[in-house]
Scaffold this motif. Structure first.
Motif, short mmCIF file in Angstrom:
data_model
loop_
_atom_site.label_atom_id
_atom_site.label_comp_id
_atom_site.label_asym_id
_atom_site.label_seq_id
_atom_site.Cartn_x
_atom_site.Cartn_y
_atom_site.Cartn_z
N UNK A 133 -3.13 -10.68 -13.53
CA UNK A 133 -3.96 -10.41 -12.52
C UNK A 133 -4.57 -8.91 -12.94
N UNK A 134 -5.81 -8.56 -12.53
CA UNK A 134 -6.32 -7.44 -12.81
C UNK A 134 -5.58 -6.13 -12.51
N UNK A 135 -5.37 -5.13 -13.53
CA UNK A 135 -4.68 -3.99 -13.31
C UNK A 135 -5.32 -2.97 -12.22
N UNK B 279 -9.98 -0.78 -9.21
CA UNK B 279 -10.78 0.26 -8.74
C UNK B 279 -12.05 0.34 -9.21
N UNK B 280 -12.48 -0.18 -10.38
CA UNK B 280 -13.63 -0.45 -10.65
C UNK B 280 -14.48 -1.73 -9.98
N UNK B 281 -13.75 -2.62 -9.61
CA UNK B 281 -14.43 -3.37 -8.76
C UNK B 281 -14.60 -3.17 -7.41
N UNK B 282 -13.71 -2.25 -6.90
CA UNK B 282 -13.80 -1.57 -5.28
C UNK B 282 -15.13 -0.66 -5.53
N UNK C 290 -20.38 0.77 -4.03
CA UNK C 290 -21.79 1.36 -4.49
C UNK C 290 -23.01 0.46 -4.42
N UNK C 291 -22.74 -0.99 -4.33
CA UNK C 291 -23.95 -1.79 -4.34
C UNK C 291 -24.66 -1.77 -2.97
N UNK C 292 -24.22 -1.62 -1.81
CA UNK C 292 -25.23 -1.51 -0.59
C UNK C 292 -26.08 0.00 -0.89
#
Length: 172
Positions: free
Chosen positions: A128-130, A135-138, A143-145
């Motif tokens: 699984x991702x750590x 946090x980076x994914x979130x 920030x995308x919108x």
């Protein structure tokens, strides 16, 4: 080891066990001193405790903590790995160490946030991702919108500037 030394060790270990979010018991055999030093350094660099403790002392320390079930099946030479903040990081480090050591180390049991798990569950946890990756994914999702909105708001202004630039070049 004197009795008071054992009591101090049990007390310190109990404190660490009560704080641990993840604990893993690994059996080991025929690991040389250089490999042991490297193991300890690897775990220390990743903020994970690696302790070789007698089974009876580990059972005494685990009494009354979420790790109590985990120490019941310990037999033979064992090391205990304790992680405190991120439950995925210790599993990833252990996965890498197990690849390196091969048959010299085996996972006996684990506890993740109070739940008893086996080697398969720990392997799945390591895949699984750590916490930093999550946090980076979130952050990317959040920030995308906003970045899309900024691009949309900039588009009419930049188009107008290009039209004015072309108009001024044509007039000159």
């Amino acid at each position: 080891m004197q009795r008071n030394e054992k009591q101090e060790l049990v007390g310190a270990l109990k404190e660490k066990m009560s704080k641990a979010a993840i604990a893993i018991a690994v059996g080991y055999k025929n690991i040389d001193a250089a490999a042991t030093v490297k193991l300890r350094k690897t775990f220390r660099e990743n903020k994970v405790d690696y302790k070789v403790v007698k089974n009876t002392l580990a059972r005494l320390a685990a009494k009354g903590t979420p790790l109590e079930k985990f120490t019941e099946g310990l037999d033979g030479p064992n090391a205990i790995i304790l992680g405190y903040d991120d439950v995925v990081a210790p599993a990833k480090v252990l996965r890498d160490v197990l690849k390196e050591q091969g048959e010299k180390m085996t996972v006996k049991a684990g506890v993740v946030q109070g739940n008893l798990v086996d080697a398969k569950a720990l392997k799945a946890l390591a895949d699984m991702p750590g916490l930093p990756e999550l946090r980076e994914m979130l952050l990317g999702i959040l920030s995308a919108p906003a970045s899309k909105l900024v691009r949309l708001l900039n588009t009419p202004g930049s188009q107008l500037a290009r039209v004015l630039q072309a108009r001024s070049e044509k007039a000159a």
